[in-house]
Design a protein around this motif. Structure first.
Motif, PDB file in Angstrom:
ATOM      1  N   MET A 268      -1.012  -9.774   6.308  1.00  0.00           N
ATOM      2  CA  MET A 268      -0.416  -8.537   5.874  1.00  0.00           C
ATOM      3  C   MET A 268      -1.351  -7.871   4.881  1.00  0.00           C
ATOM      4  O   MET A 268      -2.074  -8.559   4.166  1.00  0.00           O
ATOM      5  N   GLU A 269      -1.329  -6.562   4.854  1.00  0.00           N
ATOM      6  CA  GLU A 269      -2.185  -5.823   3.939  1.00  0.00           C
ATOM      7  C   GLU A 269      -1.517  -5.696   2.569  1.00  0.00           C
ATOM      8  O   GLU A 269      -0.348  -6.040   2.399  1.00  0.00           O
ATOM      9  N   THR A 270      -2.259  -5.185   1.620  1.00  0.00           N
ATOM     10  CA  THR A 270      -1.829  -5.143   0.219  1.00  0.00           C
ATOM     11  C   THR A 270      -0.492  -4.449   0.036  1.00  0.00           C
ATOM     12  O   THR A 270       0.387  -4.961  -0.671  1.00  0.00           O
ATOM     13  N   ARG A 271      -0.293  -3.318   0.654  1.00  0.00           N
ATOM     14  CA  ARG A 271       0.953  -2.565   0.470  1.00  0.00           C
ATOM     15  C   ARG A 271       2.164  -3.382   0.895  1.00  0.00           C
ATOM     16  O   ARG A 271       3.171  -3.473   0.189  1.00  0.00           O
ATOM     17  N   GLU A 272       2.076  -4.018   2.062  1.00  0.00           N
ATOM     18  CA  GLU A 272       3.189  -4.848   2.539  1.00  0.00           C
ATOM     19  C   GLU A 272       3.378  -6.069   1.631  1.00  0.00           C
ATOM     20  O   GLU A 272       4.508  -6.454   1.324  1.00  0.00           O
ATOM     21  N   PHE A 273       2.273  -6.651   1.180  1.00  0.00           N
ATOM     22  CA  PHE A 273       2.356  -7.816   0.308  1.00  0.00           C
ATOM     23  C   PHE A 273       3.064  -7.456  -0.993  1.00  0.00           C
ATOM     24  O   PHE A 273       3.942  -8.199  -1.454  1.00  0.00           O
ATOM     25  N   ILE A 274       2.711  -6.339  -1.580  1.00  0.00           N
ATOM     26  CA  ILE A 274       3.354  -5.891  -2.822  1.00  0.00           C
ATOM     27  C   ILE A 274       4.843  -5.666  -2.593  1.00  0.00           C
ATOM     28  O   ILE A 274       5.677  -6.069  -3.404  1.00  0.00           O
ATOM     29  N   SER A 275       5.172  -5.064  -1.480  1.00  0.00           N
ATOM     30  CA  SER A 275       6.581  -4.809  -1.168  1.00  0.00           C
ATOM     31  C   SER A 275       7.361  -6.107  -0.996  1.00  0.00           C
ATOM     32  O   SER A 275       8.464  -6.256  -1.536  1.00  0.00           O
ATOM     33  N   ARG A 276       6.785  -7.046  -0.271  1.00  0.00           N
ATOM     34  CA  ARG A 276       7.498  -8.297   0.006  1.00  0.00           C
ATOM     35  C   ARG A 276       7.537  -9.239  -1.197  1.00  0.00           C
ATOM     36  O   ARG A 276       8.475 -10.013  -1.355  1.00  0.00           O
TER      37      ARG A 276
END
Length: 95
Positions: A1-9
């Motif tokens: 997963m990319e950074t944006r998804e990682f931050i969200s999750r």
């Protein structure tokens, strides 16, 4: 997963994520300017969060805990490989 998804999750902010990467608590795969995080990275981030917030472990303690977990994981992989070689030898699959 990319950074944006990682931050969200993970529910981390970008500054915290970058700090944890600088501390080498998280080590995503980097390709150019893109970071790729695994499910293991996510589990590790959630563990770090729990250690800091729920248990009050300081940064030095977290570094020690993560180091010990990494050693344990390495040993588990080694034991699994040794077991697989023993099974292979018993069944005639060895050289």
């Amino acid at each position: 997963m990319e950074t944006r998804e990682f931050i969200s999750r993970s529910h981390l902010d970008a500054a915290t994520l970058n700090a944890w990467i600088e501390e080498e608590w998280l080590m995503p795969l980097e390709s150019g300017s893109t970071r790729q995080f695994s499910d293991a990275d996510l589990a590790r981030a959630l563990l770090i969060h729990d250690l800091k917030v729920d248990l009050g472990v300081n940064d030095e303690g977290i570094a020690v805990i993560l180091h010990l977990l990494d050693q344990l994981h390495g040993l588990r992989c080694l034991v699994r490989d040794i077991h697989a070689m023993e099974v292979s030898d018993r069944t005639g699959g060895g050289t």
